[in-house]
Write a protein that holds these residues in place. Structure first.
Motif, short mmCIF file in Angstrom:
data_model
loop_
_atom_site.label_atom_id
_atom_site.label_comp_id
_atom_site.label_asym_id
_atom_site.label_seq_id
_atom_site.Cartn_x
_atom_site.Cartn_y
_atom_site.Cartn_z
N ILE A 1 0.84 -1.20 0.00
CA ILE A 1 0.00 0.00 0.00
C ILE A 1 0.88 1.25 0.00
O ILE A 1 0.64 2.19 -0.76
N THR A 2 1.90 1.26 0.83
CA THR A 2 2.82 2.39 0.90
C THR A 2 3.50 2.61 -0.45
O THR A 2 3.62 3.74 -0.93
N ALA A 3 3.93 1.52 -1.08
CA ALA A 3 4.59 1.62 -2.39
C ALA A 3 3.65 2.16 -3.45
O ALA A 3 4.04 2.98 -4.29
N HIS B 1 2.24 -6.88 -10.52
CA HIS B 1 0.81 -7.06 -10.81
C HIS B 1 0.18 -8.05 -9.83
O HIS B 1 -0.96 -7.88 -9.43
N THR B 2 0.93 -9.05 -9.46
CA THR B 2 0.41 -10.06 -8.53
C THR B 2 0.03 -9.42 -7.20
O THR B 2 -1.06 -9.66 -6.67
N ASP B 3 0.94 -8.59 -6.66
CA ASP B 3 0.65 -7.91 -5.39
C ASP B 3 -0.57 -7.00 -5.52
O ASP B 3 -1.40 -6.93 -4.62
N THR B 4 -0.67 -6.32 -6.66
CA THR B 4 -1.80 -5.42 -6.86
C THR B 4 -3.12 -6.19 -6.89
O THR B 4 -4.09 -5.77 -6.27
N PHE B 5 -3.15 -7.32 -7.60
CA PHE B 5 -4.38 -8.11 -7.68
C PHE B 5 -4.73 -8.73 -6.34
O PHE B 5 -5.91 -8.80 -5.97
N ILE B 6 -3.74 -9.18 -5.58
CA ILE B 6 -4.00 -9.73 -4.26
C ILE B 6 -4.59 -8.65 -3.36
O ILE B 6 -5.56 -8.87 -2.63
N LEU B 7 -4.00 -7.45 -3.41
CA LEU B 7 -4.49 -6.34 -2.60
C LEU B 7 -5.92 -5.96 -2.99
O LEU B 7 -6.75 -5.71 -2.12
N GLY C 1 -8.13 -7.97 -4.29
CA GLY C 1 -8.98 -9.06 -3.82
C GLY C 1 -9.28 -8.95 -2.33
O GLY C 1 -10.41 -9.17 -1.89
N VAL C 2 -8.26 -8.60 -1.56
CA VAL C 2 -8.45 -8.42 -0.11
C VAL C 2 -9.41 -7.27 0.14
O VAL C 2 -10.32 -7.37 0.97
N ALA C 3 -9.23 -6.15 -0.57
CA ALA C 3 -10.11 -4.99 -0.39
C ALA C 3 -11.55 -5.33 -0.77
O ALA C 3 -12.49 -4.96 -0.06
N LEU C 4 -11.72 -6.05 -1.88
CA LEU C 4 -13.06 -6.44 -2.31
C LEU C 4 -13.71 -7.38 -1.30
O LEU C 4 -14.88 -7.24 -0.97
N GLY C 5 -12.93 -8.32 -0.79
CA GLY C 5 -13.45 -9.25 0.22
C GLY C 5 -13.88 -8.54 1.49
O GLY C 5 -14.93 -8.84 2.06
#
Length: 45
Positions: free
Chosen positions: A7-9, A18-24, A26-30
Protein backbone atom coordinates in the motif's frame (compact mmCIF):
# COMPACT_ATOMS: atom_id res chain seq x y z
CA UNK A 1 3.45 -10.38 0.68
CA UNK A 2 3.65 -7.35 2.93
CA UNK A 3 0.25 -5.66 2.61
CA UNK A 4 1.23 -2.39 4.30
CA UNK A 5 4.47 -2.20 2.32
CA UNK A 6 2.53 -2.70 -0.91
CA UNK A 7 0.00 0.00 0.00
CA UNK A 8 2.82 2.39 0.90
CA UNK A 9 4.59 1.62 -2.39
CA UNK A 10 1.42 2.22 -4.40
CA UNK A 11 0.83 5.63 -2.83
CA UNK A 12 4.47 6.68 -3.05
CA UNK A 13 4.62 5.89 -6.77
CA UNK A 14 7.01 2.93 -6.59
CA UNK A 15 6.60 0.03 -8.99
CA UNK A 16 4.54 -2.84 -7.56
CA UNK A 17 4.14 -6.24 -9.18
CA UNK A 18 0.81 -7.06 -10.81
CA UNK A 19 0.41 -10.06 -8.53
CA UNK A 20 0.65 -7.91 -5.39
CA UNK A 21 -1.80 -5.42 -6.86
CA UNK A 22 -4.38 -8.11 -7.68
CA UNK A 23 -4.00 -9.73 -4.26
CA UNK A 24 -4.49 -6.34 -2.60
CA UNK A 25 -7.57 -5.64 -4.75
CA UNK A 26 -8.98 -9.06 -3.82
CA UNK A 27 -8.45 -8.42 -0.11
CA UNK A 28 -10.11 -4.99 -0.39
CA UNK A 29 -13.06 -6.44 -2.31
CA UNK A 30 -13.45 -9.25 0.22
CA UNK A 31 -13.45 -6.80 3.12
CA UNK A 32 -16.00 -4.58 1.36
CA UNK A 33 -18.35 -7.50 0.70
CA UNK A 34 -17.90 -8.90 4.21
CA UNK A 35 -18.61 -5.57 5.91
CA UNK A 36 -21.62 -4.97 3.66
CA UNK A 37 -23.08 -8.39 4.48
CA UNK A 38 -22.43 -7.88 8.19
CA UNK A 39 -24.14 -4.48 8.20
CA UNK A 40 -27.12 -5.93 6.33
CA UNK A 41 -27.32 -8.80 8.80
CA UNK A 42 -27.14 -6.50 11.83
CA UNK A 43 -29.74 -4.14 10.36
CA UNK A 44 -32.09 -7.09 9.84
CA UNK A 45 -32.13 -8.01 13.56
Amino acid sequence: MDIFGTITALFSGERVSHTDTFILAGVALGLYIGIRMLRKHLKKD
